[in-house]
Structure formats: C-alpha cells, structure tokens
Design an enzyme around this catalytic site. Structure first.
Site, short mmCIF file in Angstrom:
data_model
loop_
_atom_site.label_atom_id
_atom_site.label_comp_id
_atom_site.label_asym_id
_atom_site.label_seq_id
_atom_site.Cartn_x
_atom_site.Cartn_y
_atom_site.Cartn_z
N GLU A 154 -9.68 -0.30 -2.02
CA GLU A 154 -9.33 1.09 -1.64
C GLU A 154 -9.39 2.01 -2.86
O GLU A 154 -9.75 3.17 -2.75
CB GLU A 154 -7.96 1.11 -0.95
CG GLU A 154 -8.04 0.54 0.46
CD GLU A 154 -6.75 -0.08 0.97
OE1 GLU A 154 -5.68 0.12 0.37
OE2 GLU A 154 -6.85 -0.81 1.99
N GLU A 209 -11.24 -10.31 -1.82
CA GLU A 209 -10.94 -9.57 -0.60
C GLU A 209 -12.22 -8.91 -0.07
O GLU A 209 -12.60 -7.83 -0.54
CB GLU A 209 -9.91 -8.47 -0.89
CG GLU A 209 -8.59 -8.99 -1.40
CD GLU A 209 -7.48 -7.98 -1.16
OE1 GLU A 209 -6.53 -8.32 -0.45
OE2 GLU A 209 -7.58 -6.84 -1.65
N LYS A 219 0.85 -1.21 0.00
CA LYS A 219 0.00 0.00 0.00
C LYS A 219 0.88 1.26 0.00
O LYS A 219 1.94 1.26 -0.61
CB LYS A 219 -0.99 -0.04 1.17
CG LYS A 219 -1.80 -1.36 1.17
CD LYS A 219 -3.01 -1.34 2.05
CE LYS A 219 -3.74 -2.67 1.89
NZ LYS A 219 -4.96 -2.76 2.68
N SER A 258 -6.85 -9.32 6.28
CA SER A 258 -6.33 -9.66 7.61
C SER A 258 -5.71 -11.06 7.70
O SER A 258 -5.83 -11.74 8.71
CB SER A 258 -7.41 -9.48 8.68
OG SER A 258 -7.83 -8.11 8.73
P1 PGA Z 1 -4.79 -6.51 5.09
O1 PGA Z 1 -4.95 -5.96 3.60
O2 PGA Z 1 -4.03 -7.81 5.00
O3 PGA Z 1 -4.03 -5.45 5.82
O4 PGA Z 1 -6.17 -6.72 5.63
C1 PGA Z 1 -5.18 -6.81 2.51
C2 PGA Z 1 -5.28 -6.01 1.23
O5 PGA Z 1 -5.87 -4.93 1.25
O6 PGA Z 1 -4.77 -6.42 0.17
#
Ligand code: PGA
Length: 251
Positions: A97, A167, A11, A212
């Site tokens: 996102e 996801e 990210k 997560s």
């Molecule tokens: P996370 O994010 O493992 O922090 O939940 C996963 C992602 O957004 O690809």
C-alpha cells in the site's frame, strides 16, 4: 532454529476506544508458547498499545518510519529512534500500500531499511507482485528485485536482523489467498536468494506470508516448509480470529 511469527497489521483502522478494546481482548488471549506475536497499530496509538499490552509478550511495531534514524526537521515523519524509545521493536518497510499509493520506491526503501536498523528497530521487509506481474510470469523476478535492491545496497548481513513478508498484492484484502504451494514456491526462492550469499542468514530468516490469511486457511499455509508465519491484515482486527491464527502457527 527460527521461530514462527504472527504479526497483525492494523493499517489505518481504529479509534482510541476501539484500540483499547482490541488490546484488552488480545491481553486475554492464551497464546501458544514458542512463537512470536506482534501487532502494528497506527502510529497515533503505538504508545497506547504498548502500555495496554505491557503485561503480555506481544511485540509492538510501527507501519512506517522515516528515512533518517534520528529526530530532526522532517515534518510529518516519525524517526525510528523515537519509535524505539517508546518501546517499539519492529517496523514494516515497503508494504505494497505504501509502494503503490504513497509511491515508495526500492530506492527510498533502502534508506528506510537502513534508518530503521540504525535507529534501533528490526525491519519487516514486505515484497510481492501484482496480478499483472504474476500473469506475465514475472513473480520471482519482481520479488527478487525488491529483495535484491536492499541486498545490493546494504549487504546480505543486514538480514540477520530483519524479517521478510511475502505478500502478493492481488491477495491483500481481496479474500484471494495464494495457494500454499504458490506461496511456498516464492518463499523457497527468497530463501534461496539469501542462501546464495549467506547460508546462515537464509536458514534463520523468518519468512512470513501475507494476503487474506484467516483462521480457516492459516494452518495449511503455515504447514509449508518455508512459511514461518503470517502478516495478517483484516483478520488481525478481531482478537479471537487473530488468536486462532496464532494457535495455527504454534502447532
Ligand atoms: P489482509 O492484509 O490480511 O487484509 O489481506 C495483509 C496485509 O496487507 O498485510
């Protein structure tokens, strides 16, 4: 047969120094054979990470790319062909996102998906429902539409050169993980949607789960028949934790 993949989505995290440290720690990991491992650094650091991981098998991808394959007058964007030229192999398309905060629609993502392939990158299409959609019983409908919009526009054959990541939005960065069975149910539906059009594409598709994932829950998730690895956010910023997740996929 399809190989498991573990992919780290960094990210918008990192500085030149912290990225160098993470690369060094990744380089020192002993990774299982037979799986694909990828990282997606912020665009700014892609070249740096490709250099730093050059002696490893780790694949480097981008978190986003432009709606057109080649360079041109498009301020602030990076073309898939430019990413490919520096050694990038994969690109995330449609992370929640970007759908939710940046406002990318299924329509825009069709162009990004096609441009990625035309520019020499393999798309990792991200799909997933919000909590409200899950609670309304709309999970399979939403995910089916996100995948279906690409299939309708570009044909199922484009998925011979793609990865799909399921996801659930409510599980991203929240510490809430879909149960292995919840994730498996959606993965099975995605594979069935592909299989209804092309059995071979469906059988070969690497279907990743994200939301997560950590070392403590990875083995259980990856043990499900239609889960072929993970897309890891927060836990991918720690090389030891990421390495443990990779080992869970290798078993
Ligand atoms: P996370 O994010 O493992 O922090 O939940 C996963 C992602 O957004 O690809």
């Amino acid at each position: 047969m399809r190989r498991p993949m573990v992919a780290g989505n960094w990210k918008m995290h990192g500085t030149r120094a912290s990225v160098a440290e993470l690369s060094l720690n990744l380089k020192n990991l002993v990774l299982p054979s037979g799986i694909e491992v990828a990282v997606f650094p912020p665009a700014l650091f892609i070249g740096q990470v490709i250099d730093e991981l050059s002696e490893t098998e780790i694949i480097v991808g981008a978190q986003n790319s432009a709606v057109q394959p080649e360079q041109g007058a498009l301020t602030g964007e990076v073309a898939p062909s430019q990413l490919a030229e520096v050694g990038c192999k994969l690109v995330l398309i449609g992370h929640s996102e970007r759908r939710q905060i940046i406002g990318e629609t299924n329509e825009v993502l069709i162009h990004k998906f096609a441009a990625a392939q035309a520019g020499g990158l393999k798309p990792v299409l991200c799909v997933g429902e919000t909590l409200a959609e899950r609670e309304a019983g709309k999970t399979l409908e939403v995910v089916g539409r996100q995948l279906g919009s690409i299939i309708d526009a570009l044909g199922v054959a484009v998925f011979a050169n793609a990865v799909i990541a399921y996801e659930p939005v409510w599980a991203i960065g929240t510490g809430l993980t879909a149960s292995p069975q919840q994730a498996q149910d959606v993965h099975a539906a995605i594979r069935a949607q592909l299989a209804s059009l092309d059995a071979e594409v469906a059988a070969n598709m690497q279907l990743l789960y994200g939301g997560s994932v950590k070392a403590a829950n990875a083995a259980e998730l990856f043990g499900m028949p239609d889960i072929d690895g993970g897309l890891i956010g927060g836990a991918s910023l720690n090389a030891d934790e990421f390495g443990a997740i990779c080992r869970a996929a290798g078993n």
